[in-house]
Design an enzyme around this catalytic site. Structure first.
Site, short mmCIF file in Angstrom:
data_model
loop_
_atom_site.label_atom_id
_atom_site.label_comp_id
_atom_site.label_asym_id
_atom_site.label_seq_id
_atom_site.Cartn_x
_atom_site.Cartn_y
_atom_site.Cartn_z
N GLU A 141 -9.10 43.69 -14.31
CA GLU A 141 -8.98 44.87 -15.13
C GLU A 141 -8.78 44.47 -16.59
OE1 GLU A 141 -5.78 47.21 -13.63
OE2 GLU A 141 -6.85 47.78 -11.81
N CYS B 225 6.80 48.63 -9.06
CA CYS B 225 6.11 49.48 -8.07
C CYS B 225 6.69 49.28 -6.68
CB CYS B 225 4.62 49.16 -8.03
SG CYS B 225 3.78 49.18 -9.64
N SER C 60 -8.26 49.36 -15.86
CA SER C 60 -7.04 49.92 -15.29
C SER C 60 -7.18 51.43 -15.17
CB SER C 60 -5.85 49.59 -16.19
OG SER C 60 -4.74 50.39 -15.89
#
Length: 561
Positions: A451, A56, A477
């Protein structure tokens, strides 16, 4: 003595750079490359969240360099600094996942600390992962100096046997492999191609959800949220951020002028119309709190009841963010909502123009496949629902766009933690009709509200996705789909009703009536409560212990401030 030629734009930094008494400070500034002319320009922090720990953020140095160039050309002095990132996808299913939400607070704190400590006049944050993004906006709201968000963009999908795949498919493939439905060779072959390069996870998962929300909120350049990470347009947009930030400085237009109830409702409606992540509820509540805006969990349900569900994006659909970009991006969705009379078109944005004025520059219309017109929406209501009842008096969040199981009644299978539940699913100990309850994973109990894509992916991979309900005081998530209810509040650690559930208890859910109830007599619950004591804290020192002590309820954004 150096005096500023534009003192109106150096509202903060003049205390650092002006006057004979600041000669020592100027000497240090000269050491990092400033000259006489620079001392008269506004100082702008560039929060660069580049990191090698996740695809990311691995490319954000390049994006941040373009931001710096744009700021210099716009007669500003950029000061780049870094902060942390935690990769949810890599830490998922491990103890480390508990640090994810905690990192949001650390990111916000660190950006605030640098800009406050160094008297920055403005701020540009460059980020591209789930907690980077709300953390950056939270810091902007606290500081309330002219600010702009720049998104690093999403990853392109991988290709396996002629079909697009992404990290969501990998978590579900693990579940399928555990049930003998997928060979190890097939699993590894998928693993090698699922994430082909840089960028945030490709579906309408949390990063892309928040990028879309931030654009709708008016805190990023219109049209930027859907541009893929590898697309050269990202660097062009990043360079242009310099001129936009300078315009904010000239107007003295600050985050709290932009982040209003109206703009947050715009953000929520865009999320709801796109089938966005349940995490958006948590993050928008946190941003609202930092901005001093009165927004609560019930507002999301009110908005969802009148917001059409327009997009066919994963995890609840077929397409990914690059497909959305191909058909016009977030502005196409926003124009549909504006034409339907739903958006607050008068809300101001970082461009200095209103939402309606910005959208007038985009003439794309729904293609009927990736984006549906409001008149032929996939659903007349939004992708999220807030459920309350005897099991969640303060609320819980369900992604209704990702499931057909909207009513369910079944026996509870209770697990005090995510790992035990995952092993039960992969070990074949969960049956059709069960209600899997995972507790002590809330903001204080986890701590950190981890998550649970590993569990939800395993349920889907095991073929139980439309017959088993999962309920937790933790989070999911953005890649999660299926009948999953998270953010149950109050959490178990705080003595919420979820702490009193026992194996075999009947739990009833009705998404239509927005109810989630524990069907146990009041007298029995009273007896259980008298016997209940909270478990001891899992961490006694360090950042996890600090978060556990300070965190608010999930229904309030799980913030520490």
């Amino acid at each position: 003595m150096i005096t500023a030629s534009r003192p109106d734009l150096k509202r903060k930094s003049r205390v650092v750079s002006e006057g004979a008494s600041r000669a020592a400070a100027r000497a240090m500034l000269r050491a990092v490359g400033l000259d006489d002319e620079d001392m008269d320009k506004p100082f702008v922090g560039v929060a660069n969240l580049a990191s090698d720990v996740t695809p990311c953020n691995v490319h954000l140095d390049r994006i941040s360099a373009s931001v710096k160039e744009g700021l210099r050309e716009a007669s500003s002095v950029p000061f780049m600094f870094g902060t942390i990132t935690v990769s949810d996808g890599i830490s998922m299913g491990t103890e480390g996942m508990k640090a994810s939400l905690v990192s949001r607070e650390v990111i916000a704190d660190s950006i605030e600390t640098v800009c406050f400590g160094e008297s920055m006049d403005g701020l540009v944050a460059v980020a591209a992962c789930d907690k980077n993004m709300p953390g950056s906006i939270m810091a902007m709201a606290r500081l309330n100096i002219p600010s702009l968000f720049v998104y690093g963009g999403a990853i392109l999908p991988g290709s396996y046997r002629g079909r697009d795949i992404n990290v969501q498919d990998m978590f579900e493939a693990v579940g399928a492999h555990s049930q003998g439905k997928l060979s190890l060779e097939e699993l590894i072959a998928m693993e090698r191609v699922a994430c082909p390069g840089e960028g945030a996870c490709s579906g309408m998962f949390t990063a892309n959800t928040m990028a879309s929300a931030i654009e709708a909120m008016g805190m990023s350049i219109p049209g930027a949220a859907s541009v893929p990470a590898v697309d050269p347009r990202n660097e062009v947009l990043a360079h242009g951020a310099g001129a936009v930030l300078y315009g904010l400085l000239e107007r003295d237009l600050k985050p709290r002028d932009i982040i209003t109830r109206e703009s947050l409702e715009n953000a929520a409606m865009v999320v709801l119309s796109m089938g966005g992540s349940t995490n958006a509820v948590l993050h928008l509540l946190a941003i609202a709190r930092e901005a001093g805006v009165d927004l609560n969990i019930d507002d999301f349900d009110r908005l969802s009841r009148r917001t059409p569900y327009l997009t066919d994006l994963r995890p609840a659909g077929r397409f990914v963010m690059s497909d959305l970009d191909r058909v016009g991006g977030v502005p196409t969705v926003m124009n549909e909502l504006l034409d339907a009379g739903l958006l607050h078109g008068e809300a101001v944005t970082v461009t200095g123009r209103t939402v309606a004025e910005n959208l007038a520059g985009f003439d794309t219309r729904p293609d009927g496949e990736v984006i549906h017109p409001a008149a032929a929406a996939r659903s007349p209501t939004g992708g999220l629902a807030i459920l309350k009842g005897s099991l969640a008096p303060d609320g819980s969040v369900m992604k209704v766009s990702g499931t057909k199981l909207l009513r369910h009644e079944g026996p509870a299978r209770v697990y005090d933690g995510e790992r035990a539940a995952f092993e039960a699913v992969t070990g074949g100990r969960i049956s059709e009709g069960d209600v899997v309850v995972i507790r002590y994973e809330g903001p204080k109990g986890g701590p950190g509200m981890q998550e649970m894509l590993a569990v939800t992916g395993a349920i889907m991979g095991a073929g139980l996705g439309e017959s088993v309900l999962l309920l937790t005081d933790g989070r999911f998530s953005g890649a999660t789909h299926g009948p999953m209810i998270g953010h149950v509040a109050p959490e178990a650690q705080a003595g919420g009703p979820i702490a009193l559930v026992r194996d075999g208890d009947t739990i009833a859910m009705d998404a239509g009536s927005r109810e989630i109830n524990l069907l146990v007599p009041a007298e029995e619950l009273k007896r259980r409560r008298e016997e209940w004591t909270p478990p001891p804290p899992r961490y006694l020192s360090g950042v996890m212990a600090k978060y556990a002590k300070l965190a608010s309820s999930a229904s309030e954004g799980a913030v520490t401030g």
